[in-house]
Write a protein that holds these residues in place. Structure first.
Motif, PDB file in Angstrom:
ATOM      1  N   ALA A  71     -11.158  10.089 -18.039  1.00 23.41           N
ATOM      2  CA  ALA A  71     -10.082  10.239 -19.021  1.00 23.41           C
ATOM      3  C   ALA A  71      -9.779  11.689 -19.357  1.00 23.41           C
ATOM      4  CB  ALA A  71     -10.449   9.481 -20.304  1.00 23.41           C
ATOM      5  N   THR A  72     -10.534  12.636 -18.780  1.00 19.48           N
ATOM      6  CA  THR A  72     -10.252  14.060 -18.992  1.00 19.48           C
ATOM      7  C   THR A  72      -9.187  14.544 -18.006  1.00 19.48           C
ATOM      8  OG1 THR A  72     -11.980  14.769 -17.447  1.00 19.48           O
ATOM      9  CG2 THR A  72     -12.628  14.397 -19.749  1.00 19.48           C
ATOM     10  N   GLY A  73      -8.679  15.748 -18.222  1.00 19.81           N
ATOM     11  CA  GLY A  73      -7.666  16.291 -17.315  1.00 19.81           C
ATOM     12  C   GLY A  73      -8.120  16.333 -15.873  1.00 19.81           C
ATOM     13  N   PRO A  74      -9.259  16.961 -15.576  1.00 19.27           N
ATOM     14  CA  PRO A  74      -9.732  16.978 -14.191  1.00 19.27           C
ATOM     15  C   PRO A  74     -10.027  15.574 -13.663  1.00 19.27           C
ATOM     16  CG  PRO A  74     -10.845  18.659 -15.482  1.00 19.27           C
ATOM     17  CD  PRO A  74     -10.090  17.807 -16.452  1.00 19.27           C
TER      18      PRO A  74
ATOM     19  N   ALA B 225      -1.938   6.388 -18.243  1.00 17.44           N
ATOM     20  CA  ALA B 225      -1.670   5.289 -19.169  1.00 17.44           C
ATOM     21  C   ALA B 225      -2.842   4.327 -19.263  1.00 17.44           C
ATOM     22  CB  ALA B 225      -0.411   4.534 -18.732  1.00 17.44           C
ATOM     23  N   PHE B 226      -3.577   4.156 -18.162  1.00 14.41           N
ATOM     24  CA  PHE B 226      -4.679   3.197 -18.133  1.00 14.41           C
ATOM     25  C   PHE B 226      -6.046   3.836 -18.408  1.00 14.41           C
ATOM     26  CE2 PHE B 226      -1.541   0.735 -15.686  1.00 14.41           C
ATOM     27  CZ  PHE B 226      -1.680  -0.497 -16.305  1.00 14.41           C
TER      28      PHE B 226
ATOM     29  N   ALA C  46       0.814  -1.214   0.000  1.00 13.11           N
ATOM     30  CA  ALA C  46       0.000   0.000   0.000  1.00 13.11           C
ATOM     31  C   ALA C  46       0.851   1.269   0.000  1.00 13.11           C
ATOM     32  CB  ALA C  46      -0.929  -0.001   1.210  1.00 13.11           C
ATOM     33  N   ALA C  47       2.064   1.166   0.492  1.00  8.58           N
ATOM     34  CA  ALA C  47       2.923   2.356   0.533  1.00  8.58           C
ATOM     35  C   ALA C  47       3.483   2.708  -0.832  1.00  8.58           C
ATOM     36  CB  ALA C  47       4.069   2.137   1.519  1.00  8.58           C
ATOM     37  N   ALA C  48       3.457   1.759  -1.755  1.00  9.49           N
ATOM     38  CA  ALA C  48       4.062   1.988  -3.065  1.00  9.49           C
ATOM     39  C   ALA C  48       3.017   2.523  -4.030  1.00  9.49           C
ATOM     40  CB  ALA C  48       4.670   0.691  -3.600  1.00  9.49           C
ATOM     41  N   ASP C  49       2.568   3.754  -3.798  1.00  5.41           N
ATOM     42  CA  ASP C  49       1.497   4.298  -4.622  1.00  5.41           C
ATOM     43  C   ASP C  49       2.018   5.148  -5.768  1.00  5.41           C
ATOM     44  OD1 ASP C  49       2.445   6.375  -3.102  1.00  5.41           O
ATOM     45  OD2 ASP C  49       0.475   7.309  -2.816  1.00  5.41           O
ATOM     46  N   ALA C  50       3.315   5.391  -5.821  1.00  5.35           N
ATOM     47  CA  ALA C  50       3.840   6.265  -6.871  1.00  5.35           C
ATOM     48  C   ALA C  50       3.579   5.689  -8.251  1.00  5.35           C
ATOM     49  CB  ALA C  50       5.338   6.484  -6.659  1.00  5.35           C
ATOM     50  N   GLY C  51       3.832   4.394  -8.398  1.00  2.00           N
ATOM     51  CA  GLY C  51       3.603   3.764  -9.696  1.00  2.00           C
ATOM     52  C   GLY C  51       2.146   3.756 -10.069  1.00  2.00           C
ATOM     53  N   GLN C  52       1.267   3.528  -9.082  1.00  3.56           N
ATOM     54  CA  GLN C  52      -0.161   3.509  -9.375  1.00  3.56           C
ATOM     55  C   GLN C  52      -0.625   4.887  -9.852  1.00  3.56           C
ATOM     56  OE1 GLN C  52      -2.651   1.841  -6.360  1.00  3.56           O
ATOM     57  NE2 GLN C  52      -1.275   0.158  -5.933  1.00  3.56           N
ATOM     58  N   LYS C  53      -0.162   5.948  -9.198  1.00  4.66           N
ATOM     59  CA  LYS C  53      -0.561   7.290  -9.603  1.00  4.66           C
ATOM     60  C   LYS C  53      -0.005   7.626 -10.978  1.00  4.66           C
ATOM     61  CE  LYS C  53      -0.434  10.558  -6.531  1.00  4.66           C
ATOM     62  NZ  LYS C  53       0.049  11.448  -5.456  1.00  4.66           N
ATOM     63  N   ALA C  54       1.225   7.176 -11.253  1.00  3.24           N
ATOM     64  CA  ALA C  54       1.819   7.443 -12.555  1.00  3.24           C
ATOM     65  C   ALA C  54       1.085   6.703 -13.667  1.00  3.24           C
ATOM     66  CB  ALA C  54       3.301   7.044 -12.551  1.00  3.24           C
TER      67      ALA C  54
ATOM     68  N   ASP D 213      -8.075   1.530 -14.589  1.00  2.76           N
ATOM     69  CA  ASP D 213      -8.555   1.038 -15.885  1.00  2.76           C
ATOM     70  C   ASP D 213     -10.042   1.365 -16.000  1.00  2.76           C
ATOM     71  OD1 ASP D 213      -9.235  -0.298 -18.170  1.00  2.76           O
ATOM     72  OD2 ASP D 213      -8.479  -2.244 -17.551  1.00  2.76           O
ATOM     73  N   GLY D 214     -10.346   2.578 -16.423  1.00  5.35           N
ATOM     74  CA  GLY D 214     -11.721   3.040 -16.420  1.00  5.35           C
ATOM     75  C   GLY D 214     -12.630   2.271 -17.370  1.00  5.35           C
ATOM     76  N   GLN D 215     -12.106   1.815 -18.511  1.00  2.56           N
ATOM     77  CA  GLN D 215     -12.973   1.193 -19.511  1.00  2.56           C
ATOM     78  C   GLN D 215     -13.603  -0.106 -19.028  1.00  2.56           C
ATOM     79  OE1 GLN D 215     -12.378  -1.750 -21.440  1.00  2.56           O
ATOM     80  NE2 GLN D 215     -13.861  -1.469 -23.106  1.00  2.56           N
TER      81      GLN D 215
END
Length: 585
Positions: free
Chosen positions: A328-331, A250-251, A238-246, A351-353
């Motif tokens: 998928a928009t900026g906001p 992409a997703f 749970a502490a490794a959120d940097a990759g998820q936010k990055a 992965d919103g789709q």
């Protein structure tokens, strides 16, 4: 008729998987045998995304080849999607064969199925196949009893009460079973729980909304225990959120040619990975495919609104299309990043789709409603046949494994030999090259996740890093990343053993290490290091949580079968009562 048609469409899509071999395509990895390693139980730094599917495959593969298990579940999931859609429209709209077949076609023959097949999301498609069944089960509780269980005028009040009780029992059992089956993966469970809660809002004279919602939530909680418990006892990831936010951008859902993001999602397409898309959706022909689907759906919507019961599912369909488009928009990207930053475990939202699957039950209902809407002017069989034909014709490359891209492959013999060497003395395994995705000469086509973590008794260190469009999205495997850096910097055997590494496997022939070799062929080299890492102390509690999920699956199935048997017996007794006796004139 409808179940047979659903099976025919399913076979048309998955026919290549009936051949011998293993499904190896992007995220889909099947092996002859899997084991209950710490990784399979979600007890590593990685988020427990593959629970309880890895647990189930590990259990079943002790008696059935793991490749057969995965392929069978995938085929079953698609068949259930079509059959369930037919059952849903039969119960809600009393649609005949023509309407049911249109619903089947919409549920199976669509871009969502094609794209998730190409991405290798077989367990997600199992959850997708459960969605119409969850809707059927919950709506039966809201209605009070199915039409067949309505008491006759001469039936006693006690008999009617008994039948109502049996209907409730069967409905609860069905909700528990279908939610648990959808819970093979966390995403599937979240989809099923959303459908259950949405249908609990439908109008009806049966059980109250709060009661139905409680049933859905309790079923979802039981099915979620494997990954909830794993998250609680192994929270290092749970502490490794940097990759998820990055990885949020992409997703995000992707626009297809001429449609824009919203149009792509409305057509049940728009997956983030442009390589996991059928060829017909990569050209302006995608506009035709989407227009056909939406036209068939739109004609039936007014009838659904008048029927009232499907309205909550219609609202959910709109949300399931619009929300991923906004994400998928900026906001929207900033909002998702903020949510994941606050609760890293919600990285599943990236992965919103995939949430567009929530629109499928409403689309199936609307397609069947189109047949009913036009029946005063066009024969239902003609309308149904035309709708089914154009839906299939506008996505022609879904057939035969999405144009031959979803096919099984065979492992070289060396993989079994290498696995046997390590399984004789299981200890933590490090793997080179460092990438999480692999391309094998013997498995041509798309890249695939490394099969070793699912083939070995030992835990295999994996970073989970992905490279998407030149951008590396970091996974949660910090320890794996450290060990791989040691290997690439030339660490010796003692250093690796002190880090807890027992074996090093090099896939391919481009790297030679100064370590003792235990096995070598043209595809694999196995080096013995000798280090050991202790197993997690939480294995017992996580296995217990998985057992609760398995019990929910079994009890739900048994409850459905018992309720079905009682219903048939009661129906038989009524026929005996209704049959004219001698002298009754």
């Amino acid at each position: 008729m409808a179940p047979a048609y659903a099976l025919a469409l399913t076979v048309a899509v998955t026919a290549p998987l009936l051949q011998p071999g293993y499904l190896l395509l992007r995220d889909a990895v099947s092996t002859p045998r899997s084991y209950l390693t710490d990784a399979a139980l979600g007890l590593t730094q990685a988020a427990p995304r593959a629970l309880p599917q890895d647990f189930l495959v590990a259990l079943v593969s002790t008696v059935v080849d793991g490749g057969v298990v995965v392929k069978a579940l995938l085929i079953l999931g698609l068949w259930l999607a079509g059959w369930g859609a037919a059952r849903l429209v039969a119960d809600v709209l009393q649609a005949g064969v023509a309407g049911q077949c249109v619903a089947v076609t919409i549920a199976i023959w669509n871009p969502y199925v094609a794209e998730r097949l190409l991405q290798g999301h077989w367990s997600l498609l199992v959850g997708y196949g459960c969605l119409p069944w969850v809707a059927v089960s919950m709506l039966s509780l809201r209605a009070g009893s199915p039409r067949a269980a309505a008491p006759k005028l001469h039936s006693s009040r006690q008999s009617a009460s008994r039948r109502l009780l049996e209907c409730n029992f069967g409905g609860v059992a069905a909700v528990v079973f279908w939610v648990a089956l959808a819970g093979l993966t966390p995403t599937g469970l979240m989809l099923a729980a959303t459908i259950a809660l949405t249908c609990a809002l439908a109008p009806g004279a049966g059980r109250p909304r709060w009661w139905c919602a409680a049933v859905g939530m309790v079923a979802a909680l039981a099915a979620a225990l494997p990954w909830l418990v794993a998250t609680a006892v192994a929270p290092g990831w749970a502490a490794a959120d940097a990759g998820q936010k990055a990885g949020v951008e992409a997703f995000a859902a992707r626009a297809e040619p001429g449609l824009g993001t919203l149009g792509s999602l409305a057509g049940l397409g728009g997956i983030w990975n442009a390589d996991a898309v059928p060829a017909s959706r990569t050209t302006p022909f995608a506009i035709v495919s989407t227009a056909v689907l939406l036209a068939i759906v739109a004609v039936g919507v007014p009838l659904l609104v008048r029927r009232r019961v499907p309205v909550p599912l219609l609202v959910l369909a709109v949300v399931a299309v619009v929300a991923p488009a906004l994400m998928a928009t900026g906001p929207g990207l900033l909002a998702v990043e903020a949510v994941i930053g606050a609760v890293p475990g919600l990285g599943v939202l990236r992965d919103g789709q995939k949430w567009v699957a929530l629109a499928m039950p409403a689309y199936a209902l609307a397609g069947a409603a189109t047949v009913l809407t036009l029946r005063s002017r066009i024969p239902t069989l003609a309308t149904g046949a035309v709708c089914c034909a154009v839906l299939i014709a506008t996505l022609p490359d879904l057939a035969w494994g999405v144009g031959g891209r979803v096919t099984p492959v065979d492992y070289p013999p060396g993989w079994s030999a290498a696995a046997a060497v390590i399984n004789a003395d299981p200890a933590t395994v490090a793997v080179l090259p460092v990438d999480s995705m692999r391309r094998f000469a013997w498995a041509p086509g798309a890249p695939v996740l490394d099969p070793l973590p699912r083939w070995l008794r030992a835990d295999v260190l994996s970073t989970g890093d992905l490279t998407i469009a030149g951008t590396t999205v970091l996974g949660e495997g910090a320890r794996a990343r450290e060990v791989q850096q040691m290997l690439t910097s030339g660490a010796d055997r003692d250093e690796l053993a002190a880090a807890g590494v027992g074996w090093v496997v090099v896939e391919g022939s481009g790297v030679r290490l100064a370590l003792p070799e235990s096995y070598r062929d043209e595809n694999l080299t196995v080096y013995r290091v000798g280090g050991h890492s202790p197993s997690s102390a939480h294995r017992g509690v996580v296995i217990a949580a998985h057992s609760v999920w398995l019990a929910a699956l079994g009890v739900g199935l048994l409850g459905m079968l018992v309720a079905r048997r009682r219903s048939r017996r009661a129906h038989g007794r009524e026929q005996e009562v209704d049959r004219p006796q001698a002298g009754d004139q």
